[in-house]
Design a protein around this motif. Structure first.
Motif, PDB file in Angstrom:
ATOM      1  N   HIS A   1      39.234 -38.302  10.908  1.00  0.00           N
ATOM      2  CA  HIS A   1      38.166 -37.386  10.514  1.00  0.00           C
ATOM      3  C   HIS A   1      37.242 -38.027   9.485  1.00  0.00           C
ATOM      4  O   HIS A   1      36.187 -37.477   9.169  1.00  0.00           O
ATOM      5  CB  HIS A   1      38.751 -36.079   9.955  1.00  0.00           C
ATOM      6  N   ASN A   2      37.618 -39.189   8.968  1.00  0.00           N
ATOM      7  CA  ASN A   2      36.767 -39.918   8.037  1.00  0.00           C
ATOM      8  C   ASN A   2      35.905 -40.914   8.793  1.00  0.00           C
ATOM      9  O   ASN A   2      36.280 -41.387   9.869  1.00  0.00           O
ATOM     10  CB  ASN A   2      37.612 -40.673   7.013  1.00  0.00           C
ATOM     11  N   SER A   3      34.747 -41.240   8.231  1.00  0.00           N
ATOM     12  CA  SER A   3      33.868 -42.221   8.848  1.00  0.00           C
ATOM     13  C   SER A   3      33.476 -43.265   7.818  1.00  0.00           C
ATOM     14  O   SER A   3      33.564 -43.047   6.610  1.00  0.00           O
ATOM     15  CB  SER A   3      32.615 -41.542   9.420  1.00  0.00           C
ATOM     16  N   GLY A   4      33.049 -44.422   8.317  1.00  0.00           N
ATOM     17  CA  GLY A   4      32.610 -45.477   7.423  1.00  0.00           C
ATOM     18  C   GLY A   4      33.584 -46.638   7.346  1.00  0.00           C
ATOM     19  O   GLY A   4      34.790 -46.490   7.612  1.00  0.00           O
ATOM     20  N   PHE A   5      33.066 -47.809   6.964  1.00  0.00           N
ATOM     21  CA  PHE A   5      33.877 -49.026   6.914  1.00  0.00           C
ATOM     22  C   PHE A   5      35.077 -48.894   5.988  1.00  0.00           C
ATOM     23  O   PHE A   5      36.146 -49.443   6.264  1.00  0.00           O
ATOM     24  CB  PHE A   5      33.008 -50.209   6.474  1.00  0.00           C
ATOM     25  N   LYS A   6      34.923 -48.180   4.884  1.00  0.00           N
ATOM     26  CA  LYS A   6      36.015 -48.124   3.908  1.00  0.00           C
ATOM     27  C   LYS A   6      37.274 -47.473   4.476  1.00  0.00           C
ATOM     28  O   LYS A   6      38.367 -47.662   3.935  1.00  0.00           O
ATOM     29  CB  LYS A   6      35.574 -47.410   2.644  1.00  0.00           C
ATOM     30  N   TYR A   7      37.133 -46.715   5.563  1.00  0.00           N
ATOM     31  CA  TYR A   7      38.295 -46.082   6.181  1.00  0.00           C
ATOM     32  C   TYR A   7      38.830 -46.876   7.376  1.00  0.00           C
ATOM     33  O   TYR A   7      39.801 -46.466   8.005  1.00  0.00           O
ATOM     34  CB  TYR A   7      37.955 -44.664   6.634  1.00  0.00           C
ATOM     35  N   SER A   8      38.190 -47.994   7.691  1.00  0.00           N
ATOM     36  CA  SER A   8      38.634 -48.794   8.831  1.00  0.00           C
ATOM     37  C   SER A   8      39.961 -49.470   8.525  1.00  0.00           C
ATOM     38  O   SER A   8      40.271 -49.770   7.372  1.00  0.00           O
ATOM     39  CB  SER A   8      37.574 -49.835   9.196  1.00  0.00           C
ATOM     40  N   ARG A   9      40.737 -49.707   9.581  1.00  0.00           N
ATOM     41  CA  ARG A   9      42.022 -50.389   9.386  1.00  0.00           C
ATOM     42  C   ARG A   9      42.392 -51.161  10.649  1.00  0.00           C
ATOM     43  O   ARG A   9      42.009 -50.788  11.770  1.00  0.00           O
ATOM     44  CB  ARG A   9      43.113 -49.396   9.031  1.00  0.00           C
ATOM     45  N   ALA A  10      43.144 -52.210  10.477  1.00  0.00           N
ATOM     46  CA  ALA A  10      43.445 -53.134  11.571  1.00  0.00           C
ATOM     47  C   ALA A  10      44.298 -52.506  12.661  1.00  0.00           C
ATOM     48  O   ALA A  10      44.228 -52.910  13.820  1.00  0.00           O
ATOM     49  CB  ALA A  10      44.134 -54.382  11.025  1.00  0.00           C
ATOM     50  N   ASP A  11      45.129 -51.510  12.317  1.00  0.00           N
ATOM     51  CA  ASP A  11      46.056 -50.950  13.298  1.00  0.00           C
ATOM     52  C   ASP A  11      45.561 -49.647  13.930  1.00  0.00           C
ATOM     53  O   ASP A  11      46.322 -48.959  14.601  1.00  0.00           O
ATOM     54  CB  ASP A  11      47.421 -50.701  12.651  1.00  0.00           C
ATOM     55  N   LEU A  12      44.278 -49.317  13.751  1.00  0.00           N
ATOM     56  CA  LEU A  12      43.775 -48.040  14.252  1.00  0.00           C
ATOM     57  C   LEU A  12      43.984 -47.892  15.754  1.00  0.00           C
ATOM     58  O   LEU A  12      44.278 -46.801  16.250  1.00  0.00           O
ATOM     59  CB  LEU A  12      42.277 -47.905  13.927  1.00  0.00           C
ATOM     60  N   PHE A  13      43.857 -48.992  16.498  1.00  0.00           N
ATOM     61  CA  PHE A  13      43.911 -48.915  17.963  1.00  0.00           C
ATOM     62  C   PHE A  13      45.252 -49.351  18.547  1.00  0.00           C
ATOM     63  O   PHE A  13      45.393 -49.408  19.769  1.00  0.00           O
ATOM     64  CB  PHE A  13      42.790 -49.776  18.560  1.00  0.00           C
ATOM     65  N   ASP A  14      46.221 -49.641  17.695  1.00  0.00           N
ATOM     66  CA  ASP A  14      47.519 -50.073  18.213  1.00  0.00           C
ATOM     67  C   ASP A  14      48.130 -48.977  19.083  1.00  0.00           C
ATOM     68  O   ASP A  14      48.427 -47.876  18.616  1.00  0.00           O
ATOM     69  CB  ASP A  14      48.469 -50.403  17.059  1.00  0.00           C
ATOM     70  N   GLY A  15      48.306 -49.270  20.365  1.00  0.00           N
ATOM     71  CA  GLY A  15      48.888 -48.321  21.309  1.00  0.00           C
ATOM     72  C   GLY A  15      47.934 -47.252  21.797  1.00  0.00           C
ATOM     73  O   GLY A  15      48.329 -46.395  22.602  1.00  0.00           O
TER      74      GLY A  15
END
Length: 278
Positions: free
Chosen positions: A122-136
């Motif tokens: 529900h958050n947006s923006g680069f600061k909330y990005s993470r490497a494992d967001l798309f794992d699986g």
């Protein structure tokens, strides 16, 4: 392998960080806000900025922007891309994007697939990005032709470092029809539900059901308004269907019709079990 990413928000930033996990991959990035590009490099999410000069070196170009912006970017960048570059967009609707970019890919000789990584917060923006967001997580691809197995295999290979689980192949039309139900309607219902005056007094009286239903009410209004209007016809169908069903529940409750209300509830329970299991 060299990967370029346009748009370094939640999705683009997470894609960059996912690719950075593997040795031998160079990640270049660009954002409309130059300070975000600089910060992404300082955070080691990208190796450097994506420029017109290094654009031809890309093996893969990902566009993590709004649908209209994808088409605008590609109209400018198409003549500069090398023919070996594969381009995949990550926008939330596909018809407008594919209608705009498929002809460009054919004209200039690069490969393009529509794409939609099915993960987010529900958050947006680069600061909330993470490497494992798309794992699986699921990834949806929209190819120009379904019989080009080599293209699909190459796309899956290039995307492998991101960690996607299931990869689904569909048409732009079918994608937008399904996403109206699975994603866009959930955001509208959540956003409308929280507008009850009772919401301001829920503390101490709410648990999992409230949290589940209201999680995506906290959204990016600019992005979702554009996506809703891009998918207007499909979304109106889902809204009309929902309002028709809600009217049936309301009529049964207003009329104190226990058998009718129970039947409506049983129908919903049964359909949920059929489509998702227990």
């Amino acid at each position: 392998m060299t990967v370029g990413i346009i748009g370094l928000g939640l999705i683009g930033g997470s894609l960059a960080k996912a690719f950075r996990r593997e040795e031998g991959i160079t990640v270049l990035g660009w954002d409309a806000d130059p300070s975000i590009t600089e910060f992404a490099q300082l955070a080691q999410a990208i190796h450097g900025p994506l420029t017109r000069e290094n654009l031809p070196s890309l093996d893969l170009l990902l566009l993590a922007t709004y649908p209209e912006a994808v088409v605008e970017h590609m109209e400018k960048l198409a003549p500069l891309l090398a023919k070996h570059t594969m381009v995949i967009d990550c926008a939330g609707t596909k018809e407008k994007v594919c209608q705009g970019v498929f002809p460009l890919a054919e004209q200039y000789g690069f490969r393009f697939l529509g794409g939609h990584p099915m993960a987010g917060t529900h958050n947006s923006g680069f600061k909330y990005s993470r490497a494992d967001l798309f794992d699986g997580a699921p990834m949806v691809l929209v190819p120009p032709r379904f019989d080009d197995i080599r293209l699909l295999d190459e796309a899956k290979t290039l995307l492998k470092p991101v960690g996607f689980g299931r990869v689904s192949i569909t048409t732009a039309e079918e994608h937008d029809k399904r996403i109206a139900f699975t994603s866009q309607m959930a955001h509208i219902v959540s956003n409308a539900y929280i507008k009850s005056p009772t919401a301001r007094t829920h503390e101490g009286f709410s648990a999992g059901s409230y949290k589940d239903l209201t999680r995506v009410a906290w959204l990016n209004p600019d992005m979702w308004a554009e996506l809703f209007l891009e998918n207007r016809d499909n979304l109106l169908f889902e809204l009309d269907t929902l309002m028709e069903h809600l009217a049936q529940y309301r009529a049964a409750i207003a009329g104190e019709d226990f058998p009718a209300l129970r039947q409506l509830l049983e129908e919903g329970r049964r359909i949920k079990e059929e489509v998702d299991g227990r």
